[in-house]
Design an enzyme around this catalytic site. Structure first.
Site, PDB file in Angstrom:
ATOM      1  N   GLY A   1       8.656  -4.916  -8.512  1.00  9.86           N
ATOM      2  CA  GLY A   1       9.436  -3.903  -8.696  1.00  9.86           C
ATOM      3  C   GLY A   1      11.122  -3.990  -8.727  1.00  9.86           C
ATOM      4  CD  GLN A   2      15.788  -5.097 -10.835  1.00  8.17           C
ATOM      5  OE1 GLN A   2      15.052  -5.949 -11.186  1.00  8.17           O
ATOM      6  NE2 GLN A   2      16.861  -4.957 -10.101  1.00  8.17           N
TER       7      GLN A   2
ATOM      8  N   GLY B   1       0.743  -1.121   0.158  1.00 11.56           N
ATOM      9  CA  GLY B   1       0.076  -0.066   0.047  1.00 11.56           C
ATOM     10  C   GLY B   1       0.905   1.304  -0.083  1.00 11.56           C
TER      11      GLY B   1
ATOM     12  CG  HIS C   1       3.288   0.610  -5.559  1.00  8.31           C
ATOM     13  ND1 HIS C   1       3.567   1.647  -4.714  1.00  8.31           N
ATOM     14  CD2 HIS C   1       3.584  -0.446  -4.838  1.00  8.31           C
ATOM     15  CE1 HIS C   1       4.205   1.131  -3.566  1.00  8.31           C
ATOM     16  NE2 HIS C   1       4.140   0.026  -3.651  1.00  8.31           N
TER      17      HIS C   1
ATOM     18  NE  ARG D   1      10.548   1.126   5.253  1.00  3.40           N
ATOM     19  CZ  ARG D   1      10.266  -0.273   4.876  1.00  3.40           C
ATOM     20  NH1 ARG D   1      10.438  -0.529   3.533  1.00  3.40           N
ATOM     21  NH2 ARG D   1       9.724  -0.968   5.766  1.00  3.40           N
TER      22      ARG D   1
END
Ligand code: PAF
Length: 289
Positions: free
Chosen positions: A147-148, A31, A37, A187
């Site tokens: 995701g890379q 989330g 995303h 983050r």
């Protein structure tokens, strides 16, 4: 878009979709969704009939002193972003739905988990592999997109899927960056206004290292030191690691040849940020992936 909170309901939706011959693309998230995303959802949308996204802040992958309680959450905003990007089903289970009793079974890949981020987060990848294994068993997608940005996580998941013969194709989707190069991350919200400009040093260090490789540098030690020096001399930034590793085994590279990942992590204030560039080197031919 439907929001489904129980495993039973999700399974019944998936069963109907399968019976109708539809392919299923899946994106697992915690989330607080951002453009990174969105790019995963868009890729899934382009390749699948049905797109399922999960939002589950997985307590199992947070260490005792990490940010599980504080991890940013905004379900309403996430639902809007997912609707805008063509997600069909949001699976948003509670902790008790996912873990009705303490787990007695774990998926652990010690050789891949004790390196890079695993040194500061020793139980993290066991928590990730275990929850992703559960989620893949619940959703049973044809393809799952990761995701890379979390390059070590991609290596762990690919290896788990291979070792356990899970019938799913894993696709890693390129990193989405801010204008100054900072990799998008939930983050990044932890960075203060003063800290924010310094966070771009991670991607600058990686880019300079990749440029040096394109210019012919082939010593992994020289590349590692270049990245470490750039990051550790940036004000307010504390280097965690700077490494050149083989993409699938995460073993340290000696020379710059083959499928590699330039990977860095650093602490800035309350945030611990990671970034990487995957590269493929064959002799003088270098491809940034
Ligand atoms: O990358 C993440 O957000 C998480 O590690 C994942 C894959 C959703 C597992 O909890």
């Amino acid at each position: 878009m439907y929001t489904i909170e129980t495993i039973r309901e999700l399974r019944s939706y998936i069963k109907s979709a399968r019976q109708a011959g539809k392919s299923i693309g899946y994106v697992a998230t915690m989330g607080y969704l951002h453009e990174g995303h969105a790019s995963l959802v868009q890729t899934a949308r382009a390749e699948s009939d049905v797109v399922v996204v999960s939002i589950f802040v997985n307590p199992l992958q947070f260490g005792p002193n990490e940010d599980y309680e504080d991890y940013p959450r905004d379900l309403k905003k996430d639902q809007q972003l997912l609707t805008d990007h063509g997600c069909d089903v949001l699976f948003a289970p509670s902790v008790t739905e996912m873990y009705p009793r303490p787990m007695a079974t774990f998926v652990d890949l010690p050789q891949l988990s004790d390196k890079l981020c695993g040194l500061t987060r020793p139980t993290h990848f066991r928590g990730v592999a275990t929850v992703v294994c559960k989620l893949l068993n619940i959703v049973q997608p044809d393809t799952a997109y990761f995701g890379q940005k979390d390059g070590q996580q991609v290596a762990v998941i690919r290896r788990m899927v291979n070792d356990l013969n899970l019938p799913v194709r894993i696709v890693s989707v390129p990193i989405v960056r801010e204008a100054d190069g900072l990799a998008k991350s939930s983050r990044n919200i932890y960075l203060t206004l003063e800290e924010r400009p310094h966070a771009a040093i991670l991607s600058r260090a990686l880019k300079a290292a990749a440029d040096a490789i394109v210019d012919g540098e082939r010593s992994a030690l020289v590349i590692t030191e270049m990245m470490a020096d750039a990051i550790s001399t940036e004000p307010g930034v504390r280097l965690d690691y700077a490494e050149v590793v083989e993409t699938s085994t995460l073993q340290k590279a000696q020379t710059i040849e083959g499928n590699l990942m330039l990977a860095v992590a650093a602490f800035i204030g309350k945030a611990r940020l990671i970034d990487n560039i995957p590269i493929q080197v064959e002799g003088t031919h270098v491809e940034l992936l």
